[in-house]
Design a protein around this motif. Structure first.
Motif, short mmCIF file in Angstrom:
data_model
loop_
_atom_site.label_atom_id
_atom_site.label_comp_id
_atom_site.label_asym_id
_atom_site.label_seq_id
_atom_site.Cartn_x
_atom_site.Cartn_y
_atom_site.Cartn_z
N ILE A 15 55.08 33.26 12.91
CA ILE A 15 55.44 32.35 14.00
C ILE A 15 55.82 31.01 13.37
N LYS A 16 56.18 30.06 14.19
CA LYS A 16 56.62 28.76 13.70
C LYS A 16 55.55 28.06 12.85
N LYS A 17 54.29 28.20 13.24
CA LYS A 17 53.21 27.50 12.54
C LYS A 17 52.58 28.32 11.42
N THR A 18 53.12 29.48 11.10
CA THR A 18 52.53 30.34 10.07
C THR A 18 52.39 29.64 8.72
N GLU A 66 51.90 26.48 7.98
CA GLU A 66 50.79 25.52 8.06
C GLU A 66 49.45 26.25 8.10
N THR A 107 63.00 26.63 1.77
CA THR A 107 62.36 26.75 3.08
C THR A 107 62.16 28.18 3.53
#
Length: 136
Positions: free
Chosen positions: A64-67, A69, A125
């Motif tokens: 997901i987007k926060k993976t 972090e 990235t």
């Protein structure tokens, strides 16, 4: 020592023959394996919220987007007894923060109109979920 894999039911010997069998000690030497670090794995899997895939027989993580972090904070939460070996792409999350530059270029295109050009330059990235190996 035969390789072992942690599954939802506990530690299992990998490979076709799961019988441990007693072998003769070589030259009277008795080998004892230190399994102290294995106790950390169940809670580490819980913290990262990994899911077991029966078909492939491996732990997976939903990207997901926060993976990134979540993954970095999980790595930092592990005790020093646990060494996590990562492939080159995932190691960048641990070793160096991802950074980038954003530039905006505005050009007049007429009365009350303008063209906006946004450029994002990031060095590394892209991360791949494969290639995680945990050594205890």
């Amino acid at each position: 020592m035969k390789p072992e894999r942690f599954t939802p039911t506990g530690w299992e010997v990998e490979g076709g023959n799961k019988a441990r069998g007693n072998s003769e000690p070589a030259n009277g030497i008795v080998i004892v394996y230190d399994r102290a670090a294995q106790k950390y794995l169940p809670s580490a899997i819980e913290l990262l919220e990994l899911k077991w895939q029966n078909y492939s027989g491996e732990w997976t993580l939903r990207l997901i987007k926060k993976t990134p972090e979540l993954f970095v904070s999980w790595l930092q939460s592990l005790p020093p007894e646990i060494e996590v070996l990562l492939d080159k792409e995932l190691a960048t999350l641990r070793d160096a923060p991802v950074s980038g530059n954003v530039s905006l270029d505005v050009a007049e295109a007429g009365i009350d109109w303008f063209d906006l050009k946004v450029a994002l330059k990031a060095s590394d990235t892209i991360a791949n979920a494969a290639g995680i190996e945990i050594a205890a």
